[in-house]
Scaffold this motif. Structure first.
Motif, PDB file in Angstrom:
ATOM      1  N   GLU A 182     -36.018  39.168   5.684  1.00 36.79           N
ATOM      2  CA  GLU A 182     -34.628  39.584   5.882  1.00 36.79           C
ATOM      3  C   GLU A 182     -33.727  38.356   5.850  1.00 36.79           C
ATOM      4  O   GLU A 182     -33.976  37.377   6.540  1.00 36.79           O
ATOM      5  N   ARG A 237     -30.664  37.975   6.930  1.00 32.91           N
ATOM      6  CA  ARG A 237     -29.790  37.724   8.080  1.00 32.91           C
ATOM      7  C   ARG A 237     -30.593  37.372   9.321  1.00 32.91           C
ATOM      8  O   ARG A 237     -31.798  37.572   9.377  1.00 32.91           O
ATOM      9  N   ARG A 260     -21.732  46.498   6.987  1.00 29.23           N
ATOM     10  CA  ARG A 260     -20.762  47.542   6.692  1.00 29.23           C
ATOM     11  C   ARG A 260     -20.843  48.666   7.699  1.00 29.23           C
ATOM     12  O   ARG A 260     -21.900  48.969   8.201  1.00 29.23           O
ATOM     13  N   ALA A 302     -22.677  58.735   9.445  1.00 29.55           N
ATOM     14  CA  ALA A 302     -23.022  60.144   9.638  1.00 29.55           C
ATOM     15  C   ALA A 302     -24.486  60.349   9.250  1.00 29.55           C
ATOM     16  O   ALA A 302     -24.889  60.026   8.130  1.00 29.55           O
ATOM     17  N   ARG A 329     -24.919  52.168  13.496  1.00 27.33           N
ATOM     18  CA  ARG A 329     -25.814  51.514  12.532  1.00 27.33           C
ATOM     19  C   ARG A 329     -26.730  50.516  13.236  1.00 27.33           C
ATOM     20  O   ARG A 329     -27.943  50.489  13.004  1.00 27.33           O
ATOM     21  N   CYS A 356     -34.524  36.273  -0.206  1.00 31.22           N
ATOM     22  CA  CYS A 356     -35.301  36.249  -1.449  1.00 31.22           C
ATOM     23  C   CYS A 356     -34.354  35.844  -2.582  1.00 31.22           C
ATOM     24  O   CYS A 356     -33.310  36.483  -2.779  1.00 31.22           O
ATOM     25  N   ASP A 395     -30.175  51.481  -1.069  1.00 28.18           N
ATOM     26  CA  ASP A 395     -29.026  51.003  -1.845  1.00 28.18           C
ATOM     27  C   ASP A 395     -29.439  50.060  -2.974  1.00 28.18           C
ATOM     28  O   ASP A 395     -28.704  49.907  -3.948  1.00 28.18           O
ATOM     29  N   MET A 435     -27.323  56.262   3.433  1.00 31.17           N
ATOM     30  CA  MET A 435     -28.494  56.043   4.286  1.00 31.17           C
ATOM     31  C   MET A 435     -29.413  57.264   4.262  1.00 31.17           C
ATOM     32  O   MET A 435     -30.641  57.132   4.181  1.00 31.17           O
TER      33      MET A 435
HETATM   34  C1  LIG Z   1     -17.907  52.217   4.849  1.00 30.34           C
HETATM   35  C2  LIG Z   1     -19.274  52.806   4.680  1.00 30.34           C
HETATM   36  C3  LIG Z   1     -19.599  53.962   5.360  1.00 30.34           C
HETATM   37  C4  LIG Z   1     -20.843  54.538   5.186  1.00 30.34           C
HETATM   38  N1  LIG Z   1     -21.125  55.699   5.833  1.00 30.34           N
HETATM   39  C5  LIG Z   1     -22.311  56.288   5.647  1.00 30.34           C
HETATM   40  C6  LIG Z   1     -22.619  57.503   6.325  1.00 30.34           C
HETATM   41  O1  LIG Z   1     -21.797  58.032   7.071  1.00 30.34           O
HETATM   42  N2  LIG Z   1     -23.847  58.068   6.132  1.00 30.34           N
HETATM   43  C7  LIG Z   1     -24.767  57.513   5.292  1.00 30.34           C
HETATM   44  O2  LIG Z   1     -25.849  58.084   5.129  1.00 30.34           O
HETATM   45  N3  LIG Z   1     -24.504  56.358   4.646  1.00 30.34           N
HETATM   46  C8  LIG Z   1     -23.315  55.732   4.793  1.00 30.34           C
HETATM   47  N4  LIG Z   1     -23.042  54.574   4.170  1.00 30.34           N
HETATM   48  C9  LIG Z   1     -24.065  54.000   3.260  1.00 30.34           C
HETATM   49  C10 LIG Z   1     -25.086  53.197   4.027  1.00 30.34           C
HETATM   50  O3  LIG Z   1     -24.428  52.161   4.715  1.00 30.34           O
HETATM   51  C11 LIG Z   1     -26.108  52.604   3.072  1.00 30.34           C
HETATM   52  O4  LIG Z   1     -26.552  53.572   2.171  1.00 30.34           O
HETATM   53  C12 LIG Z   1     -27.299  52.044   3.842  1.00 30.34           C
HETATM   54  O5  LIG Z   1     -26.886  50.979   4.644  1.00 30.34           O
HETATM   55  C13 LIG Z   1     -28.379  51.590   2.868  1.00 30.34           C
HETATM   56  O6  LIG Z   1     -29.412  50.986   3.568  1.00 30.34           O
HETATM   57  P1  LIG Z   1     -30.310  49.897   2.856  1.00 30.34           P
HETATM   58  O7  LIG Z   1     -31.281  49.463   3.888  1.00 30.34           O
HETATM   59  O8  LIG Z   1     -30.785  50.404   1.547  1.00 30.34           O
HETATM   60  O9  LIG Z   1     -29.307  48.717   2.511  1.00 30.34           O
HETATM   61  P2  LIG Z   1     -28.537  47.762   3.509  1.00 30.34           P
HETATM   62  O10 LIG Z   1     -28.089  48.508   4.703  1.00 30.34           O
HETATM   63  O11 LIG Z   1     -27.522  47.053   2.691  1.00 30.34           O
HETATM   64  O12 LIG Z   1     -29.646  46.724   3.983  1.00 30.34           O
HETATM   65  C14 LIG Z   1     -30.138  45.738   3.110  1.00 30.34           C
HETATM   66  C15 LIG Z   1     -30.751  44.630   3.940  1.00 30.34           C
HETATM   67  O13 LIG Z   1     -31.315  43.667   3.060  1.00 30.34           O
HETATM   68  C16 LIG Z   1     -30.877  42.363   3.429  1.00 30.34           C
HETATM   69  N5  LIG Z   1     -30.849  41.575   2.194  1.00 30.34           N
HETATM   70  C17 LIG Z   1     -29.955  41.681   1.180  1.00 30.34           C
HETATM   71  N6  LIG Z   1     -30.271  40.816   0.188  1.00 30.34           N
HETATM   72  C18 LIG Z   1     -31.389  40.154   0.592  1.00 30.34           C
HETATM   73  C19 LIG Z   1     -32.199  39.159  -0.012  1.00 30.34           C
HETATM   74  N7  LIG Z   1     -31.919  38.669  -1.213  1.00 30.34           N
HETATM   75  N8  LIG Z   1     -33.276  38.710   0.693  1.00 30.34           N
HETATM   76  C20 LIG Z   1     -33.574  39.204   1.920  1.00 30.34           C
HETATM   77  N9  LIG Z   1     -32.833  40.160   2.527  1.00 30.34           N
HETATM   78  C21 LIG Z   1     -31.773  40.640   1.863  1.00 30.34           C
HETATM   79  C22 LIG Z   1     -29.504  42.573   4.055  1.00 30.34           C
HETATM   80  O14 LIG Z   1     -29.170  41.511   4.915  1.00 30.34           O
HETATM   81  C23 LIG Z   1     -29.707  43.893   4.784  1.00 30.34           C
HETATM   82  O15 LIG Z   1     -30.209  43.715   6.079  1.00 30.34           O
HETATM   83  C24 LIG Z   1     -21.809  53.952   4.327  1.00 30.34           C
HETATM   84  C25 LIG Z   1     -21.484  52.771   3.651  1.00 30.34           C
HETATM   85  C26 LIG Z   1     -20.232  52.210   3.822  1.00 30.34           C
HETATM   86  C27 LIG Z   1     -19.895  50.966   3.074  1.00 30.34           C
END
Ligand SMILES: Cc1cc2nc3c(=O)[nH]c(=O)nc-3n(C[C@H](O)[C@H](O)[C@H](O)COP(=O)(O)OP(=O)(O)OC[C@H]3O[C@@H](n4cnc5c(N)ncnc54)[C@H](O)[C@@H]3O)c2cc1C
Length: 455
Positions: free
Chosen positions: A33, A35, A47, A52, A107, A132, A303, A316
């Protein structure tokens, strides 16, 4: 032995839940990770402070036995509380059954729970401050940069899962060796988080069991409740133009804008200036790519594979569903990783594309259509058709939020249903005027029976 090793890049929501699933299957899981550990350092969760959570996200949490703990973190939201310019509020229910609600969740709390749970399995190690920077598939080596010291090192991997979010390094690596397409479509709108604190009595200052919306056509304000009785408020607005983030460049313009368009919110936002000018502006984009995997070496989920705009509250939820589907393929193809990755990709990609489209459409619904009489009539008729023909008709919002049929199917059925609703409401002003004989014939001839919650 090597078949028991899996490396995840990213310990966000999807990465940490994936670690729980994989650990429960007995894999040795290494997570890198970028961060610091949010449980030890006071960093923002990134973010959106709250999100929800809906059925598609709840189901995988139930599968790994986390829902009991998650339940304590949830504030149910029954519908949209629409605020007009005069400050009148009108609740538009999301569903028509008691259980048809969505939940506001922090979150950071959810991410922390998933990380704790993964680590408690005993076979998961999360390495923080490790970014990475590249993936060498031929030699099966990751390059990692320590974000504190700047030092780089290489680590071998057997299989790597990209859960590193919308700017995924794993996605870039896959697409540098094999790519059909990989692009981010900018929405041209951004967001800013503000805060309505708890009142002086320590209580919520607005109805807590609703997602509040101030729809204003080209832009909008929304608010979701938090456990500490505050609301996280988000302003969505174009980047450029007369009403835009670029145009509001001083405190005077900001206050004038809020007083004109969101007058009832102003007294509830004591730190409006500070929040607006000090909090970051988040940009919004849709990521679409293909493929989502590389041989038996790498897979993208969450994502990293499909960042979507947040207007359906499904990013999410969809990412959690990816994890559950990936787990099902691990079970099905026991040890055949080419198949596990290829099938996960094949099953999830159309669904990622479908929710991406529906999320963009829902921006228009939220910021505009919810004020429209025809939209309200169609919504009421959709509930009525669901009551009369529950095995065939389910409002699209309900299919996405309260059920688990594939997003792509919800999207396809939604198009047919919208045509039926348009035809039935063409020349009528209220439900009593609808021709329900025609409704029955349209529903039965155009919509097949539906399994809303396939196993
Ligand atoms: C304003 C807003 C509101 C939202 N509201 C909702 C909602 O109500 N309901 C919902 O379902 N979704 C919502 N979402 C979407 C949701 O935030 C994302 O879909 C979700 O966070 C995706 O999770 P993830 O783990 O795939 O990615 P992320 O949450 O982006 O996590 C990725 C992780 O990887 C780490 N990382 C990134 N690059 C690297 C690298 N190169 N090496 C090592 N680590 C790395 C980051 O630090 C992070 O911890 C919202 C998004 C936004 C912007």
């Amino acid at each position: 032995m090597s078949d028991k090793k899996i490396t995840l890049i990213g310990a966000g929501l999807v990465g940490s839940l994936a670690a729980v699933f994989l650990a429960k299957r007995g894999f040795e899981v290494e997570v890198y990770e970028r961060r610091p550990d949010m449980r030890e350092e006071n960093i923002s969760a990134g973010r959106s402070i709250n999100l929800a959570l809906a059925n598609r996200g709840i189901y995988p949490l139930q599968q790994v036995g986390l829902m009991q703990q998650v339940e304590k973190m949830l504030t149910p939201m029954k519908g949209r509380m629409v605020h007009d310019l005069e400050g009148n509020q009108n609740l538009q229910p999301y569903g028509q059954r008691d259980e048809e609600v969505i939940y506001s969740v922090s979150r950071a709390d959810l991410n922390t729970l998933c990380m704790d749970s993964a680590e408690s399995e005993g076979n998961v190690t999360i390495h923080f401050n490790q970014k990475c920077t590249s993936v060498d598939f031929e030699n099966q080596l990751l390059t990692l940069k320590n974000e504190l010291t700047g030092e780089e090192c290489q680590k071998p991997f057997v299989r790597v899962i990209g859960t590193d979010g919308s700017a995924s390094a794993v996605r870039d690596a896959i697409h540098s060796v094999q790519s059909e397409h990989n692009y981010a479509e900018q929405l041209g709108h951004s967001y800013k988080e503000l805060c309505i604190p708890a009142g002086t009595d320590g209580e919520f200052q607005m109805e807590p069991h609703a997602l509040h919306i101030w729809p204003r056509g080209g832009y909008m304000l929304i608010a979701l409740p938090n456990m500490d009785r505050s609301f996280t408020v988000t302003l969505f607005m174009p980047n450029e133009g007369e009403i835009s983030f670029t145009a509001i460049d001083n405190e005077e313009k900001l206050l004038a804008f809020f007083n004109e368009h969101f007058p009832d919110a102003v007294p509830l936002l004591p730190e409006l200036n500070k929040d607006f000018f000090e909090n970051p502006t988040g940009h919004l984009a849709t990521v679409r790519c293909s493929p989502w995997h590389y041989q038996d070496k790498a897979l993208l989920i969450g994502d990293a594979a499909h960042a979507v705009v947040p207007f359906h509250g499904q990013g999410m939820n969809c990412g959690f569903e990816d994890v559950s589907e990936f787990d099902a393929q691990i079970e099905k193809f026991a040890g055949d990783w080419n198949k596990i990755f290829a099938e996960t990709d094949k099953l999830r990609q159309p669904n990622g594309n479908a929710i991406a489209d529906m999320a963009i459409e829902n921006y228009i619904t939220m910021r505009d259509s919810v004020r429209d009489e025809k939209f309200l009539l169609k919504s009421a008729l959709a509930f009525e058709l669901e009551k009369r023909f529950p095995d065939r008709f389910c409002p699209r919002y309900s299919m996405v939020m309260f059920h688990r049929l594939p997003y792509a199917e919800a999207q396809n059925r939604g198009v047919i249903q919208e045509a039926i609703l348009t035809e039935l409401t063409a020349n009528v002003d209220n439900l009593e005027m609808v021709d329900f004989e025609n409704a029955e014939s349209l529903v039965k001839s155009k919509l097949s029976e539906v399994d809303l919650n396939p196993i």
